[in-house]
Structures are given as structure tokens and as C-alpha cells.
Design an enzyme around this catalytic site. Structure first.
Site, PDB file in Angstrom:
ATOM      1  N   GLY A 100     -10.538  -4.171  20.934  1.00  5.73           N
ATOM      2  CA  GLY A 100      -9.093  -3.249  21.442  1.00  5.73           C
ATOM      3  C   GLY A 100      -9.673  -1.861  22.178  1.00  5.73           C
ATOM      4  O   GLY A 100      -8.928  -1.018  22.052  1.00  5.73           O
ATOM      5  N   GLN A 112      -4.532   2.390  22.814  1.00  7.75           N
ATOM      6  CA  GLN A 112      -4.261   4.032  22.735  1.00  7.75           C
ATOM      7  C   GLN A 112      -5.458   4.642  22.330  1.00  7.75           C
ATOM      8  O   GLN A 112      -5.963   5.675  22.867  1.00  7.75           O
ATOM      9  CB  GLN A 112      -3.307   4.198  21.750  1.00  7.75           C
ATOM     10  N   ASP A 136     -12.004  -6.356  24.818  1.00 10.90           N
ATOM     11  CA  ASP A 136     -10.555  -6.355  24.765  1.00 10.90           C
ATOM     12  C   ASP A 136      -9.813  -7.515  25.177  1.00 10.90           C
ATOM     13  O   ASP A 136     -10.401  -8.346  25.830  1.00 10.90           O
ATOM     14  CB  ASP A 136      -9.816  -5.456  25.753  1.00 10.90           C
ATOM     15  N   ILE A 137      -8.767  -8.147  24.702  1.00  9.41           N
ATOM     16  CA  ILE A 137      -8.186  -9.373  25.018  1.00  9.41           C
ATOM     17  C   ILE A 137      -7.902  -9.236  26.675  1.00  9.41           C
ATOM     18  O   ILE A 137      -7.799 -10.222  27.135  1.00  9.41           O
ATOM     19  CB  ILE A 137      -7.056  -9.810  24.019  1.00  9.41           C
ATOM     20  N   TYR A 185       3.412  -4.377   9.006  1.00  7.29           N
ATOM     21  CA  TYR A 185       2.167  -3.635   9.493  1.00  7.29           C
ATOM     22  C   TYR A 185       1.774  -2.968   8.122  1.00  7.29           C
ATOM     23  O   TYR A 185       0.286  -2.943   8.137  1.00  7.29           O
ATOM     24  CB  TYR A 185       2.914  -2.561  10.760  1.00  7.29           C
TER      25      TYR A 185
HETATM   26  C1  VAH Z   1       2.559   2.947  14.879  1.00 14.01           C
HETATM   27  N1  VAH Z   1       1.243   4.825  15.911  1.00 14.01           N
HETATM   28  O1  VAH Z   1       3.766   4.002  14.957  1.00 14.01           O
HETATM   29  C2  VAH Z   1       1.432   3.826  14.992  1.00 14.01           C
HETATM   30  C3  VAH Z   1       0.965   4.208  13.645  1.00 14.01           C
HETATM   31  C4  VAH Z   1       1.426   5.968  11.917  1.00 14.01           C
HETATM   32  C5  VAH Z   1       2.017   5.457  13.030  1.00 14.01           C
HETATM   33  O2  VAH Z   1       0.619   3.567  12.753  1.00 14.01           O
HETATM   34  O3  VAH Z   1       2.627   2.029  14.358  1.00 14.01           O
END
Ligand code: VAH
Length: 321
Positions: free
Chosen positions: A6, A10, A32-33, A140
Site C-alpha cells: 500500500g 496516504q 502497491d496494487i 473496518y
Molecule cells: C479512517 N483515517 O477514517 C482512517 C482512520 C481513525 C481513522 O482509521 O477510516
């Protein structure tokens, strides 16, 4: 030799540049992909197109360069993951287990970022402890909690030297964040310079931990170079430099751009994610175990950010007071 997955993201694009400066360009393999790299690397160095879900390819690249450190950054961030949760599970978890397996086979040191996203509504919101309830309500967050546990498991069971950081929202002027919830803070800086106005998708009074990218890069390097005997919380340390809501950030921007106007158009999905996260982390463990000390406050970051953003945008620079 360090392998970064990656590397065009960012964190990856700034980390690649910094590590090449420190360790020498040829010792940092960017992958990176997306073919061709981020184009931001000041120092040319090896680049490989790599899909982290292809374990054979990952193993082959790591073997080809005889890497001894893997920094695994390839992942989907919170808002994108909520749009495609099943894809996010496979990329975030499949990529991580492939990278850990490669680190185990080649005896590499290993870093993977975690996030304030590991906390949920049941976690204490203020001074969120290093060790506390972690019941995130986002795909996530689930990926990051599972990731922390997997990294601890590969350390305890296989002796892989895994280390991680629970990053807050990261603010940088070089690479826009991709699909996060905290991205509003970066967008506000760019819009403040571009049009002196910004409509925030995160509501007034919604506090989140944040950190300037230089401090995030410093923290990764400091953690990876820390004495392993001192590391207790390994995966993964609470780190943060500041906490603000859109109003506080706007007030800071107005010190340089007095007529900056902030309005709101709250996005319910990202607002709900933001509200499930802490307001302010407790960073004691990182400070005590490996000397974490961010150097950018909100004030100092705002001045630096606005200066760099103005330099990158074709606007008349006199608007910055
Ligand atoms: C997001 N910038 O917003 C990332 C991060 C804590 C935020 O994990 O998903």
C-alpha cells in the site's frame, strides 16, 4: 530491506520517501496494487505492482529482495469498508494474514497500523484506555480488532516481531486520504485555501483524535526501533496528538484565513462511524514503553498545513494572513 504494501496510499507515500532518506532508496521496496507508484517518491527505489491477496506473489517479492521488515499498509479505510463490507473483510483480513505468513516464513519484523476504529460505543469516550472494551460497530473496526489479535498471535505463537499503532485521523498535504471518516479535516484545509469555504459531512461537536502525518511517520520509526524488551502492548498502541471537532479546526484556520466559512451537510453514515469512536485517547502506554511524543499541536499543524496547501494550489497566496 523493508517491504511496504500500500505504498501509494496516504501513509505509504510519505513513509516510503522518509524511509528511503533514512535507510537508502534501494533498501525500501515500495509495492502497491496500482502500477507505477505514487509518483511522490523523491528518491527512486524499487517498486513492484502487488495485490496483497496474492500470497504467492507477496512471498516471491519478499524473497526476491530478501526483505527483513514488512510494513503492511494495504487496506480499505472505514467509510469505504462500510460500502463494501464483504470485500473489505477479504482484503483487510486476507491481505493481513498473507503478510503475516510471509513475515513468519522469512523471519521479518512486522508493522501493521490499527486505528481508533477498534473502539466502539461501549468503550470509554474520554481518555480511552490502552486496554479496554473493544466492540466496534464497523467492518473496518472489526478488521482492526481481529488484526490486532492476529498480530499478537503471530508474536506469541511464532515469534514474529509484530508491532502496531492505533492511528487517529491522519492529516497530510501530500496524499489525500482514501475513504476514511476523518478525511473531512484534510478536505477543510484544501477548501479553505481553494474557496475559503467548506461544508463538513461531520457534525459540529463531533470530537475525534487526530495527528499530523510527520508525527505518524516518526511514531512508526520510533516504535520499530524501540527496545523489544520494553514492549508490552505491541498490537497496538494508542497514539494521538490532538482532539478537535469541525468548529475548533475552523477557528484555527480562521487565524490565517479570517473570512473562512464553515457550513454543515452531515453524512449519516460517516457521522455514525465518527460517533462510535472515542473523543480522546489515553496515550500513556506509548509514552512509557517507547517514548512517543508528537511534536505538532493543532496550532502548529494548521500553520504548516496551510503553507504547504497554498504552495500546491494555484491560488493567490496573499489570502493566507
Ligand atoms: C479512517 N483515517 O477514517 C482512517 C482512520 C481513525 C481513522 O482509521 O477510516
Amino acid at each position: 530491506t523493508i517491504l511496504i504494501t500500500g505504498s501509494s496510499g496516504q501513509i505509504g507515500s510519505e513513509l516510503t520517501t522518509r524511509l528511503r532518506k533514512i535507510y537508502g532508496a534501494r533498501h525500501v521496496v515500495a509495492t502497491d496494487i496500482k502500477p507505477g507508484g505514487s509518483g511522490l517518491e523523491q528518491e527512486e527505489g524499487p517498486f513492484e505492482t502487488l495485490d496483497v491477496n496474492d500470497q504467492r506473489a507477496l512471498h516471491d517479492v519478499a524473497g526476491k529482495y530478501k526483505v527483513d521488515t514488512i510494513i503492511h499498509l494495504a487496506a480499505l479505510l472505514s467509510a469505504t469498508a462500510e460500502k463494501s463490507p464483504l470485500f473489505a473483510w477479504h482484503l483487510n483480513m486476507g491481505g493481513l494474514i498473507n503478510a503475516l505468513e510471509t513475515a513468519k516464513e522469512l523471519q521479518c519484523q512486522f508493522f501493521a497500523p490499527s486505528s481508533i476504529g477498534v473502539f466502539g460505543p461501549a468503550s470509554p469516550k474520554d481518555s480511552t484506555p490502552q486496554v479496554t472494551v473493544q466492540r466496534p460497530v464497523t467492518m473496518y473496526g472489526i478488521n482492526k480488532v481481529a488484526g490486532e489479535l492476529l498480530c499478537d498471535y503471530y508474536y506469541a505463537r511464532f515469534g514474529v516481531d509484530t508491532r502496531g499503532l492505533r492511528f487517529p485521523g491522519l492529516i497530510s498535504y501530500l496524499t489525500p486520504p482514501g475513504g476514511g471518516t476523518t478525511d473531512y479535516a484534510v478536505e477543510m484545509f484544501f477548501e479553505a485555501v481553494r474557496s475559503r469555504a467548506y461544508t463538513s459531512y461531520i457534525g459540529q461537536g463531533t470530537f475525534m483524535d487526530m495527528m499530523y502525518m510527520p508525527d505518524a511517520i516518526d511514531a512508526i520509526i520510533a516504535l520499530m526501533e524501540a527496545d523489544p524488551a520494553k514492549l508490552v502492548n505491541r498490537n497496538a498502541y494508542n497514539v494521538s496528538a490532538m482532539s478537535f471537532d469541525p468548529e475548533l479546526l475552523a477557528a484555527e484556520i480562521r487565524r490565517s484565513i479570517p473570512d473562512f466559512r464553515l457550513t454543515y451537510q452531515v453524512d449519516p453514515v460517516r457521522q455514525q462511524i465518527a460517533e462510535s469512536w472515542p473523543d480522546r485517547l489515553d496515550i500513556t502506554a506509548a509514552r512509557q514503553e517507547w517514548g512517543f511524543r508528537p511534536s505538532y499541536t493543532l496550532e502548529r499543524m494548521a500553520v504548516d498545513m496551510l503553507g504547504h496547501v497554498a504552495a500546491r494550489l494555484p491560488v493567490d497566496h496573499s489570502i493566507i494572513a
